[in-house]
Design an enzyme around this catalytic site. Structure first.
Site, PDB file in Angstrom:
ATOM      1  N   THR A 167       0.834  -0.989   0.000  1.00  0.00           N
ATOM      2  CA  THR A 167       0.011  -0.126   0.060  1.00  0.00           C
ATOM      3  C   THR A 167       0.791   1.339  -0.091  1.00  0.00           C
ATOM      4  OG1 THR A 167      -1.811  -1.123   1.007  1.00  0.00           O
ATOM      5  CG2 THR A 167      -1.702   1.261   1.249  1.00  0.00           C
ATOM      6  N   ASN A 220      -5.460  -9.466  -7.912  1.00  0.00           N
ATOM      7  CA  ASN A 220      -5.501  -9.982  -6.505  1.00  0.00           C
ATOM      8  C   ASN A 220      -6.975 -10.981  -6.343  1.00  0.00           C
ATOM      9  OD1 ASN A 220      -6.036  -7.118  -6.694  1.00  0.00           O
ATOM     10  ND2 ASN A 220      -6.948  -7.346  -4.840  1.00  0.00           N
ATOM     11  N   GLN A 229       1.060  -9.503  -5.987  1.00  0.00           N
ATOM     12  CA  GLN A 229       0.719 -10.978  -5.976  1.00  0.00           C
ATOM     13  C   GLN A 229       1.408 -11.586  -6.993  1.00  0.00           C
ATOM     14  OE1 GLN A 229      -2.038 -12.300  -4.476  1.00  0.00           O
ATOM     15  NE2 GLN A 229      -2.810 -10.393  -3.401  1.00  0.00           N
ATOM     16  N   SER A 283       5.391  -6.881  -1.458  1.00  0.00           N
ATOM     17  CA  SER A 283       4.866  -6.876  -0.080  1.00  0.00           C
ATOM     18  C   SER A 283       5.077  -8.250   0.574  1.00  0.00           C
ATOM     19  CB  SER A 283       3.258  -6.684  -0.102  1.00  0.00           C
ATOM     20  OG  SER A 283       2.771  -7.031   1.335  1.00  0.00           O
ATOM     21  N   GLY A 284       5.692  -8.153   1.831  1.00  0.00           N
ATOM     22  CA  GLY A 284       6.093  -9.501   2.687  1.00  0.00           C
ATOM     23  C   GLY A 284       5.035 -10.409   2.842  1.00  0.00           C
ATOM     24  N   HIS A 285       3.986 -10.086   3.003  1.00  0.00           N
ATOM     25  CA  HIS A 285       2.948 -10.830   3.909  1.00  0.00           C
ATOM     26  C   HIS A 285       2.306 -11.949   2.683  1.00  0.00           C
ATOM     27  CE1 HIS A 285      -0.970  -8.748   3.482  1.00  0.00           C
ATOM     28  NE2 HIS A 285      -0.165  -7.808   3.085  1.00  0.00           N
ATOM     29  N   CYS A 333     -20.382  -6.628   1.583  1.00  0.00           N
ATOM     30  CA  CYS A 333     -21.725  -5.938   2.206  1.00  0.00           C
ATOM     31  C   CYS A 333     -21.369  -4.580   2.713  1.00  0.00           C
ATOM     32  CB  CYS A 333     -22.350  -6.654   3.068  1.00  0.00           C
ATOM     33  SG  CYS A 333     -23.896  -7.426   2.869  1.00  0.00           S
TER      34      CYS A 333
END
Ligand code: PMP
Length: 393
Positions: A72, A151, A179, A199-201, A325
């Site tokens: 991000t 993603n 991704q 990104s790491g995670h 939602c």
């Protein structure tokens, strides 16, 4: 109950190899990498090694890697930093309609600041329309940002073609590869990519850490002002254990890319075939072959994705939905909408994203549960429809 986690596009578990690499930096090697004494030097060695590992994996120089708090931040920085530093050259940015919100929201903000942004359409498989890119790119265009792989639906873009157009038109090309790292080969120098977010995670590394690659020569304004960290462009004491973990995670993901992608591709196609065989009215969202090896996004006719997600959760299977939602109404995924998926099918979309240790037996169990859940939900849906019919009479 043995739980099955099929939401790896959302986040992945930390691998033990990565944790082992991080441990010393969470305990004994706690120094500040900016300190000149031995504690500092030890920490700095960890950060330097991580930078080198990532550079090797991505095919760039170590001084082109800047550590951030995640994709991000990398996306926000790339767009804001490149747009602002190159404004004297032009005012136009090109992106696509299926980007992650960290790109789309940053583009909206840049529009409010006076930049002009073109959001390219995608075809029904999720591929960016190259003809539109060629049509819209002009002398005022300073930046093209197109994600490497989506993603939600897993579609892999024709990055090389986009990079070549950018090069030919002398426009900076950024890609959000959050991704894609570990799933497809990304040699940034060879491919002509100017900036890239990771990104790491998403690759069995820690959360809250990422990196932005910026090709030497591309001008970008600083993300945060302060100390001299990250070559003076992203100030703040480095998150050493997380950076070390990211370096190891990227190294492993690229080291194992061939074995993992081959295995996952096989299991992905097996899962799609099994579901298609046993559950009628299923629709595969995204590209049939040019998609991430671990991504299956399916819409089930007459089924609401969210209900299916909750039912599968009760059976110990974690998946995610394409719609969310919000304040009582169902908001369809912007990705599926851009691909022209009908609102009904978009509401029935469920994403299954596999981890590298997934087995065929686990997938057989998931198919079994899916058959049960979809059947139940369709019965309820048919009953409520016939009820509505009676009320209308
Ligand atoms: N881009 C894409 C394509 C993503 O999938 C994600 C995470 N869902 C992000 C950016 C944001 O990454 P992070 O969680 O590291 O901020």
């Amino acid at each position: 109950m043995n739980k099955i986690y099929l939401d790896n596009a959302s986040t992945t578990p930390l691998s033990s190899e990565v944790l082992n690499e991080m441990m010393p930096y969470l305990t004994s090697d706690f120094g500040n990498p900016n300190s000149l004494h031995s504690f500092g030097r030890q920490a700095k060695a960890g950060v330097d090694l991580a930078r080198e590992r990532i550079a090797k994996a991505l095919g760039c120089d170590a001084n082109e890697i800047y550590f951030t708090s995640g994709a991000t931040e990398s996306n926000n920085w790339a767009l804001n930093g490149i747009a602002k530093a190159n404004r004297h050259k032009g005012n136009h940015i090109i992106t696509s309609k299926i980007e992650h919100p960290s790109i789309l929201e940053t583009c909206k903000k840049l529009e409010r600041e006076g930049f002009r942004v073109t959001y390219l359409d995608v075809d029904e498989t999720g591929l960016v329309r190259i003809d539109q890119l060629l049509h819209y790119v002009n002398a005022d265009t300073i930046l093209i940002s197109i994600m490497a792989a989506n993603n939600e639906v897993g579609t892999i873009q024709n990055l090389q073609a986009i990079a070549s157009i950018a090069k030919e038109k002398n426009v900076i090309f950024h890609t959000d590869a959050t991704q894609a790292v570990g799933a497809i080969n990304l040699n940034v120098h060879e491919m002509g990519i100017d900036a890239m977010s990771i990104s790491g995670h998403k690759l069995n590394g820690p959360k809250g850490v990422g990196a932005l690659y910026v090709h030497n020569g591309v001008v970008i304004s600083p993300f945060m002002n302060g100390g001299e960290q990250e070559f003076g462009l992203r100030a703040g004491t480095s998150n050493v254990p997380a950076i070390v973990g990211l370096g190891k995670a990227v190294e492993i993901a690229t080291r194992d890319i061939i074995v993992n992608s081959k295995k996952l591709r096989g299991l992905r196609d097996y899962f799609i075939a099994q579901v298609g065989k046993y559950i009628p009215m299923t629709h595969l969202n995204g590209h049939p072959v040019q998609r991430l090896p671990n991504n299956v996004n399916l819409s089930f006719g007459m089924v609401e994705g969210e209900s299916l997600m909750y039912m599968l959760d009760l059976a110990g299977i974690a998946v995610s939905t394409g719609s969310a939602c919000s304040s009582g109404s169902i908001e369809n995924s912007h990705v599926l909408t851009a691909m022209g998926v009908s609102p009904d099918l978009a509401q029935g979309a469920v994403r299954f994203s596999f981890g590298k240790n997934i087995t065929k037996e686990e997938l057989d169990f998931v198919v079994e549960k899916l058959i049960e859940c979809v059947e139940k939900l369709r019965k309820i849906s048919a009953m409520s429809k016939s009820q509505v019919g009676k009320e209308d009479e």
